[in-house]
Design an enzyme around this catalytic site. Structure first.
Site, PDB file in Angstrom:
ATOM      1  N   GLU A 160       3.847   0.086 -15.978  1.00 37.06           N
ATOM      2  CA  GLU A 160       3.769   0.283 -14.522  1.00 37.06           C
ATOM      3  C   GLU A 160       4.751  -0.594 -13.753  1.00 37.06           C
ATOM      4  OE1 GLU A 160       0.235  -0.847 -12.327  1.00 37.06           O
ATOM      5  OE2 GLU A 160      -0.327  -2.259 -13.869  1.00 37.06           O
ATOM      6  N   ASN A 207      -3.998   7.474   7.293  1.00 41.13           N
ATOM      7  CA  ASN A 207      -4.076   7.217   5.856  1.00 41.13           C
ATOM      8  C   ASN A 207      -5.180   8.109   5.315  1.00 41.13           C
ATOM      9  OD1 ASN A 207      -4.053   6.185   3.253  1.00 41.13           O
ATOM     10  ND2 ASN A 207      -5.415   4.483   3.756  1.00 41.13           N
ATOM     11  N   GLY A 208      -4.857   8.934   4.334  1.00 41.91           N
ATOM     12  CA  GLY A 208      -5.870   9.820   3.744  1.00 41.91           C
ATOM     13  C   GLY A 208      -5.259  11.175   3.449  1.00 41.91           C
ATOM     14  N   ARG A 226       0.824  -1.221   0.000  1.00 44.79           N
ATOM     15  CA  ARG A 226       0.000   0.000   0.000  1.00 44.79           C
ATOM     16  C   ARG A 226       0.856   1.267   0.000  1.00 44.79           C
ATOM     17  NH1 ARG A 226      -5.222  -0.551   1.321  1.00 44.79           N
ATOM     18  NH2 ARG A 226      -5.270   1.570   2.131  1.00 44.79           N
TER      19      ARG A 226
HETATM   20  C1  AGP Z   1      -3.531  -1.895 -12.197  1.00 46.21           C
HETATM   21  O1  AGP Z   1      -2.407  -2.704 -12.574  1.00 46.21           O
HETATM   22  C2  AGP Z   1      -3.128  -0.721 -11.354  1.00 46.21           C
HETATM   23  N1  AGP Z   1      -2.514  -1.163 -10.184  1.00 46.21           N
HETATM   24  C3  AGP Z   1      -4.227   0.293 -11.173  1.00 46.21           C
HETATM   25  O2  AGP Z   1      -4.488   0.858 -12.435  1.00 46.21           O
HETATM   26  C4  AGP Z   1      -5.586  -0.187 -10.594  1.00 46.21           C
HETATM   27  O3  AGP Z   1      -6.255  -0.987 -11.525  1.00 46.21           O
HETATM   28  C5  AGP Z   1      -6.442   1.053 -10.310  1.00 46.21           C
HETATM   29  O4  AGP Z   1      -5.775   1.826  -9.346  1.00 46.21           O
HETATM   30  C6  AGP Z   1      -7.854   0.726  -9.821  1.00 46.21           C
HETATM   31  O5  AGP Z   1      -7.795   0.068  -8.589  1.00 46.21           O
HETATM   32  P1  AGP Z   1      -9.130  -0.649  -8.027  1.00 46.21           P
HETATM   33  O6  AGP Z   1      -9.511  -1.691  -9.019  1.00 46.21           O
HETATM   34  O7  AGP Z   1      -8.737  -1.208  -6.692  1.00 46.21           O
HETATM   35  O8  AGP Z   1     -10.182   0.423  -7.920  1.00 46.21           O
END
Ligand code: AGP
Length: 611
Positions: free
Chosen positions: A491, A99-100, A27
């Site tokens: 990424e 967190n936030g 995270r």
């Molecule tokens: C995907 O490989 C990325 N880590 C990222 O684009 C991710 O899909 C996006 O942040 C959405 O996350 P979520 O599905 O938990 O909402």
């Protein structure tokens, strides 16, 4: 997008906190820290820039201990990654992790500085704990000071607080950022996500927005932040086991999760399909045929990889259900004042169920009276609880920052939703629905076949890992997979890659083609096959390098067989699942060869819980 853990119990808590951070490091991993109340009830705080391993090194030299503490792994939002900006932050007897994003922190900081407070960091988090110290000095009542402080905050927060003067109190509160309370025989744990709690208990309470929990070793009180009224807690039993969250012998979580996809697809469709009757039942979707018949527009909204799943679903739902579908990035949807009403079905898609923009999009739909549903992987997540119905993907915990099994199970959930909808509204006959289910049942073995035959893909990775730019081209339902393949590569390997609709080549991208630009093309037999072949000829005529994922046998028309990977045949609707696999493996192998941090790529975090 940080990882928070808290512990209060009757045994030593240090290792539980550190192990919890390790489970949450996906995270955020800019810096880490821990604060514990020792036997003398004095705060011991150790912080470190960089990953958790740095903090562990410091703790080896300067250990902390106690049965009450908090810890944090950070993804920097305010203030660059450094020790001074690492959490926990302290003021007076209080230490706090957060967190936030506190949107009004600058104004609060000015007020506190005008009262003589001196700050030692650039973070919004330090403002919270300084405000708490200030409020407490006014009222000399810990709980009231916490309430007063949190009410002054604008923005999102999950906070956990320890107080030297209250050695039997752990306080936490939540607003928009995730926070979970784990309950064991002799301790209480708090964490941003389930994996940090799983090794100790599966009994959890998902805190709701604007709730505060006051925890002592003998129990806890839950209350509403706005009015202080007591709240009733509803424990859940998490059906993941700790092993699922571990690497199980794979070098990276991402590789493990790539190989878990056949199983995850099976678990996802078995949760919905009655294999005897071949009927589709969504237990928690709350969308029957009467409601479906009233829908005259669908809005699919998500971020990142989940947005690519939404793009695939547009093709399926419009073709099968004959209802117009809009697809939006959540960050755009929430700010464009979309036309929504009770005849619009808004479906948000999110692996984590915590993505801030996707949450905001869902709230927009709820505020405007749309039918709001969610496709989510994490049970009990904020989005799952906000929506009026949910389809759960059964991918299990996805730890790698790059989404893989969550994505392919989202595609399965959307496939099943389209089939269910078309069947319920008479657009598909029973036989046609049964065929779609049969195609799905046959899919996992085709996935296994691809995953067991990786030599060619690994060879491509070795050959092309040094290139600086890639182009991914496809048409139809594979076009979103071209975007997804490009996202995977960029990424985790940090190579620039772009996905494009192949039909757009003549409108600009063809200018990019030269010997330094490998072009990954995804080709499926059918009405678009010849058009794709033309695109390939255009690339080759300009000395472009073509790598082709081609359904069925390799084709001389495409070029040398060594640059073609034969794909199993399946329907247009399920081909996106199959074609995703080689692209995930290619990106993974390139990243490993380039030595990047595959599971925790730079600047990224698994769940974007801040805007
Ligand atoms: C995907 O490989 C990325 N880590 C990222 O684009 C991710 O899909 C996006 O942040 C959405 O996350 P979520 O599905 O938990 O909402």
């Amino acid at each position: 997008m940080c990882g928070i853990v808290g512990y209060i119990g009757t045994s030593e808590g240090r290792d539980i906190l550190i192990d919890g951070l390790r489970k949450l490091e996906y995270r955020g991993y800019d810096s880490a820290g821990i604060a514990m109340l020792g036997e003398d009830s004095k705060l011991q705080i150790v912080r470190c820039k960089g990953k958790l391993s740095g903090l562990e090194g410091k703790l080896a030299e300067a250990p902390v201990s106690g049965s009450l503490g908090i810890a944090h792994t950070r993804w920097a939002t305010h203030g660059r990654p450094c020790e001074a900006n690492a959490h926990p932050h302290r003021s007076g007897p209080f230490a706090l992790v957060h967190n936030g994003i506190i949107e009004n922190y600058a104004l609060l900081k000015e007020e506190l500085e005008s009262n003589g407070h001196r700050f030692s960091s650039q973070t919004d988090t330090e403002v919270i704990v300084a405000l708490l110290d200030h409020e407490w000095q006014q009222v000399k009542d810990y709980r009231q000071a916490v309430r007063n402080t949190l009410k002054k905050l604008k923005g999102s927060f999950a906070v956990v607080i320890v107080n030297e003067l209250e050695p039997d109190q752990l306080v936490a509160a939540k607003k928009e950022s995730p926070l979970i309370l784990g309950i064991t025989e002799n301790a209480f744990l708090l964490a941003s996500d389930v994996p940090a709690i799983l090794p100790y208990t599966r009994k959890v309470i998902y805190l709701n927005d604007e709730e505060i929990v006051f925890i002592s070793r003998s129990g806890f009180q839950l209350e509403s932040l706005p009015d202080g009224s007591p709240r009733t807690a509803f424990p859940h039993w998490v059906d993941w086991n700790p092993i699922m969250a571990e690497k199980a012998g794979y070098k990276h979580f991402m590789l493990k999760e790539i190989y878990e996809q056949p199983r995850a697809v099976i678990d996802t469709f078995r949760s919905v399909i009655d294999l005897e009757s071949r009927e589709i039942h969504f237990a928690e979707l709350n969308l029957d045929r009467n409601l479906l018949r009233q829908i005259d527009k669908v809005c699919l909204v998500a971020c990142g990889t989940s947005y690519h799943a939404a793009m695939v679903a547009k093709y399926m739902i419009e073709a099968l259900c004959r209802v117009p579908v809009e697809v939006d990035l959540a960050s755009e949807f929430r700010s464009r004042n979309p036309v929504l009403n009770e005849r619009v079905l808004l479906v948000v898609i999110s692996q984590s169920g915590e993505t801030a923009d996707t949450r905001a999009a869902l709230k927009e739909g709820l505020d405007k009276g749309a039918q709001c549903r969610a496709i989510v992987n994490v049970v009990g997540s904020s989005i799952a609880r906000m929506a009026q119905g949910v389809i759960y993907t059964h991918a299990g915990p996805e730890i790698g920052v790059a989404s893989t099994k969550a994505f392919t199970t989202q595609l399965i959930a959307l496939y099943l939703l389209a089939a269910y909808w078309a069947s319920e509204t008479g657009k598909l006959t029973r036989e046609q629905t049964a065929q779609m289910i049969q195609d799905l049942i046959e899919l996992p073995s085709k996935m296994e076949k691809i995953l067991s035959d990786t030599d060619k893909i690994n060879g491509w990775a070795r050959k092309y890992m040094g290139f600086k730019d890639f182009l991914y081209l496809a048409r139809g339902t594979l076009y979103p997979i071209a975007l997804e393949g490009a996202l995977k590569l960029k990424e985790i390997s940090y190579i620039h890659a772009e996905g494009y609709a192949a039909g757009e080549m003549k409108h600009g991208p063809i200018a990019l083609i030269d010997t330094e630009m490998p072009v990954m093309v995804l080709i499926k037999h059918g009405p678009l096959f010849e058009k794709m072949l033309s695109n390939i000829q255009e690339v080759k005529a300009r000395d472009g390098i073509v790598l082709a994922l081609i359904e069925g046998e390799t084709s001389d028309a495409i070029g040398e067989a060594g640059n073609q990977f034969g794909m199993p045949v399946t329907s247009d609707w399920l081909a996106p699942v199959l074609f995703s696999l080689p692209l995930q493996l290619f990106a993974y192998q390139v990243a490993v060869l380039r030595g990047t941090d595959v599971d925790q790529p730079r600047n990224l975090a698994k769940s974007v819980t801040v805007e």
